[in-house]
Design an enzyme around this catalytic site. Sequence first.
Site, PDB file in Angstrom:
ATOM      1  N   LYS A  76      -1.495  -9.012   6.051  1.00  0.00           N
ATOM      2  CA  LYS A  76      -1.158 -10.376   6.609  1.00  0.00           C
ATOM      3  C   LYS A  76      -2.324 -11.222   5.671  1.00  0.00           C
ATOM      4  O   LYS A  76      -3.475 -10.802   5.148  1.00  0.00           O
ATOM      5  CB  LYS A  76      -1.950 -10.479   8.007  1.00  0.00           C
ATOM      6  N   SER A 151       1.010 -14.915  15.425  1.00  0.00           N
ATOM      7  CA  SER A 151       0.946 -15.533  14.181  1.00  0.00           C
ATOM      8  C   SER A 151       1.096 -14.637  13.096  1.00  0.00           C
ATOM      9  O   SER A 151       1.497 -14.832  11.990  1.00  0.00           O
ATOM     10  CB  SER A 151      -0.546 -16.181  14.023  1.00  0.00           C
ATOM     11  N   SER A 175      -1.399 -11.862  18.477  1.00  0.00           N
ATOM     12  CA  SER A 175      -0.665 -12.178  17.203  1.00  0.00           C
ATOM     13  C   SER A 175       0.019 -10.985  16.681  1.00  0.00           C
ATOM     14  O   SER A 175       0.760 -11.134  15.818  1.00  0.00           O
ATOM     15  CB  SER A 175      -1.444 -13.011  16.238  1.00  0.00           C
TER      16      SER A 175
END
Length: 472
Positions: A76, A151, A175
């Site tokens: 990420k 996210s 997330s």
Amino acid sequence: MYSFSNIKTLQADLKTGKTNCTSLVEEAISLISQKKQLNAFLEVFEDSAKELAKKTDEKIKAGTAGKLAGVIVGLKDNICYKGHKVSASSKILEGFESLYSATVVEKLLAEDAIIIGRLNCDEFAMGSSNENSAFGNVLNPLNEKYVPGGSSGGSAVAVAANLCHVTLGSDTGGSIRQPASFTGTVGLKPTYGRVSRFGLIAYASSFDQIGPITKSVEDCALVLEIISGSDKNDNTSSSQKVENYSNELTADKKFKFAYLKECVEAEGLDPEVKQAVLKQIEWLKNNGHVVEAVDFPYLEFLVPTYYVLTTAEASSNLSRFDGIHYGYRTKNATDLESTYKKSRSEGFGKEVKRRIMLGTFVLSAGYYDAYYSKGQKVRRVIQEKTKEILNNFDFILTPSTPGTAFEFGKNSADPIKMYLEDIFTVQANIAGVPAISVPCGIHSNGLPMGLQIMANYFEEGKLLNIASKIKS
Ligand code: GLN
């Protein structure tokens, strides 16, 4: 092209020479470019990945390769990897390169994982749909009209679309688990302190944890085992011994589950998601587990508590992005103050600004007691109730999300509606307990649904054991 099923099989195939790291990396690079429209990757680290592949192929030949040899991992875009760009999907970090690697990255590299690139996400990990990235939406590969969740949207999509084998995400309020649920993948948020946060760009430090997104629970267990452990660079990391999670999976144990009545009866819960969870409950009962309904009277306080406290922490954490120290600096400044103001106004996106303002408000002298202090007290009450349930039961079951993935734009105009996406996931972060989302069926709209299982502090072994038994 090599067809990946799980890490164990991949390791065996690398040993027998059925495939090798160099061709795995080449195949991944070509697939990522074929699936460019998904927008999962912000950058492919082509040169360093090829170099790692070459080295690992040599190690495999020499018989000295680590436990993740040949496993292609995506990060990420809020996890630092020395000498590579990282942006938290924000314009404000434009051009910034990591000066050191996150502890999780060091640990992955020490086991010969191959890091392939950085993955799109909501800006500073704030969002539930990946619509808040400064670099565009990520599309759900199962239906491109739908969001992948957020996210860690890019992280979930990269695994779901086979662009890499494993990814790391971060989870402050869901997330990892929510995008896993939206894409039919497995996502785990570890106990707070299980995994070092050193090198993770902070959103809300007392909630954030890094965790894996994988195709199977087995892979999740192996990756967790590797990234967990105490770290002198993160004082909140725990010195509790790391179990051999992958060895915990086969035991046939019988457990006691609580399901939260208020969650299953929640207004706004999709009826098919409810049915899918009830079906799992039936299956568990039929297989010798005990499942009981318990009261959880604080459901309506979860999301407000989460948003008061996380925005407060974010307003403090994000104050370092000032146009001086890192990344983007405005071209229109006339003095120091306008450098700060304009760099931040131009560099941050709308949602991040909304949260910085809300967080600054709840921390401000006149409102601190009414909001921030109160939020901390409610956090304690939620924590105590969660602990009480987990002292009487092995696990808490809820749906991962109130519905399946939704269409782009559906919740964008109404932040409250978007925030309610997190209603089932934030409890684990507020309390600090581990939680996993595993696929539990397909909705009539063709999209996957997720079952969330929470366990007591540091009981990831037990959690992974039961998660590996759930059939979707
Ligand atoms: N969707 C939640 C939010 O918008 C969770 C984010 C996260 O876990 N990083 O804050």
